[in-house]
Enzyme design. Structure first.
Site, PDB file in Angstrom:
ATOM      1  N   CYS A 129     -37.917 -99.908 -27.537  1.00 17.70           N
ATOM      2  CA  CYS A 129     -36.860 -99.844 -26.518  1.00 17.70           C
ATOM      3  C   CYS A 129     -36.233-101.222 -26.296  1.00 17.70           C
ATOM      4  O   CYS A 129     -35.471-101.701 -27.130  1.00 17.70           O
ATOM      5  CB  CYS A 129     -37.401 -99.223 -25.237  1.00 17.70           C
ATOM      6  SG  CYS A 129     -36.106 -98.694 -24.085  1.00 17.70           S
ATOM      7  N   HIS A 229     -39.632 -94.097 -26.929  1.00 15.70           N
ATOM      8  CA  HIS A 229     -40.962 -94.505 -26.477  1.00 15.70           C
ATOM      9  C   HIS A 229     -42.032 -93.629 -27.129  1.00 15.70           C
ATOM     10  O   HIS A 229     -42.481 -92.643 -26.541  1.00 15.70           O
ATOM     11  CB  HIS A 229     -41.065 -94.417 -24.953  1.00 15.70           C
ATOM     12  CG  HIS A 229     -40.384 -95.538 -24.255  1.00 15.70           C
ATOM     13  ND1 HIS A 229     -40.968 -96.775 -24.075  1.00 15.70           N
ATOM     14  CD2 HIS A 229     -39.139 -95.631 -23.711  1.00 15.70           C
ATOM     15  CE1 HIS A 229     -40.132 -97.575 -23.438  1.00 15.70           C
ATOM     16  NE2 HIS A 229     -39.009 -96.899 -23.207  1.00 15.70           N
ATOM     17  N   GLU A 231     -45.014 -94.288 -27.346  1.00 14.95           N
ATOM     18  CA  GLU A 231     -46.263 -94.480 -26.600  1.00 14.95           C
ATOM     19  C   GLU A 231     -46.316 -93.674 -25.315  1.00 14.95           C
ATOM     20  O   GLU A 231     -47.341 -93.710 -24.608  1.00 14.95           O
ATOM     21  CB  GLU A 231     -46.472 -95.977 -26.312  1.00 14.95           C
ATOM     22  CG  GLU A 231     -45.693 -96.564 -25.152  1.00 14.95           C
ATOM     23  CD  GLU A 231     -44.233 -96.879 -25.422  1.00 14.95           C
ATOM     24  OE1 GLU A 231     -43.691 -97.789 -24.767  1.00 14.95           O
ATOM     25  OE2 GLU A 231     -43.604 -96.202 -26.275  1.00 14.95           O
TER      26      GLU A 231
END
Length: 259
Positions: A129, A229, A231
């Site tokens: 990001c 993202h 994660e």
């Protein structure tokens, strides 16, 4: 914990791939909700590194106490996480929208210097990001300061709420070697995007609306940035695992070649 266990743990830490994880998790003027979300994403990243046998060392970019060169000593990889917006001054612009938030130019300059120093040493870099946006700024590119609130990428005013959308992986890219499917569903939250592409970068993925979703170094250096993202807890665990495994593979190659 016994002395033998402690000794074994110490030995494992000494032989594990060492990854420096940088993030600006305390941007000024943002909500507790966003700060909590950023901390959760950082924690998820460290857990995934540990699962893959790597040791992550976290660095808060806004309060770091050493220079990039010193911090990179003994590290085989660098991850730059998401966070607040980059000060437009870093890419030669003035702010032209009131939606920009959480600016901390010192954190921006530090993470740019960290990536610059890592690149000079051939250390693999993964940007997530904000990390991908910094990657583009590092190479002389710039950003769209606000893509609008009516897009597939935005879930809340300060991007503390994730949304899902599809991205198309570019043929021949490093990402194409990581993912079997060339169209994947990702989780993201961003109101800015890459505009002019930085020197030596190539587009590795795009959304249906044309927004650049991933970039990578067009040469030999393993430097990959994703706008989404991986994660995030609701994201595909397999996709995140594949990305981290390829990153760590590059880090191990770097370790074998020597710093």
């Amino acid at each position: 914990m016994t002395k033998a266990t402690l000794s074994h743990q110490h030995a494992a830490d000494q032989t594990a791939i060492q990854i420096l994880v940088s993030g600006s998790l305390m941007p000024p003027g943002v909500s507790y909700k966003l700060r909590s979300a950023l901390r959760s994403l950082a924690d998820n990243t460290h857990r995934e590194l540990a699962k893959r046998g790597a040791k992550g060392s976290f660095l808060e970019a806004s309060i770091r106490g050493a220079e990039a060169e010193t911090l990179l000593a003994g590290k085989q990889g660098v991850i730059v996480l998401g966070g607040a917006d980059i000060d437009p001054g870093c890419y030669g612009q003035a702010a032209c929208t009131g939606t920009i938030y959480g600016l901390n130019i010192e954190a921006d300059k530090f993470e740019l210097d960290l990536m610059r120093s890592a690149a000079k040493r051939g250390i693999p870099i993964l940007g997530i990001c904000r990390g991908m946006q910094l990657m583009n700024v590092l190479r002389g590119g710039d950003l769209i300061q606000d893509i609008g609130s009516d897009t597939i990428h935005v879930g809340s005013d300060e991007n503390s709420v994730m949304v899902s959308h599809l991205v198309e992986i570019a043929e021949g890219s490093r990402l194409a070697r990581m993912y079997i499917d060339k169209q994947i569903s990702v989780r993201s939250a961003h109101h800015q995007a890459l505009n002019r592409l930085g020197t030596g970068l190539r587009v590795a993925a795009q959304a249906a609306d044309g927004i650049i979703e991933a970039v990578e170094d067009s040469g030999e250096h393993w430097m990959v940035g994703v706008q989404w993202h991986p994660e995030e807890l609701s994201a595909s665990k397999q996709d995140f695992r594949s990305l981290i495994e390829h990153f760590l593979g590059a880090a191990r190659d770097h370790a074998r070649l020597g710093d």
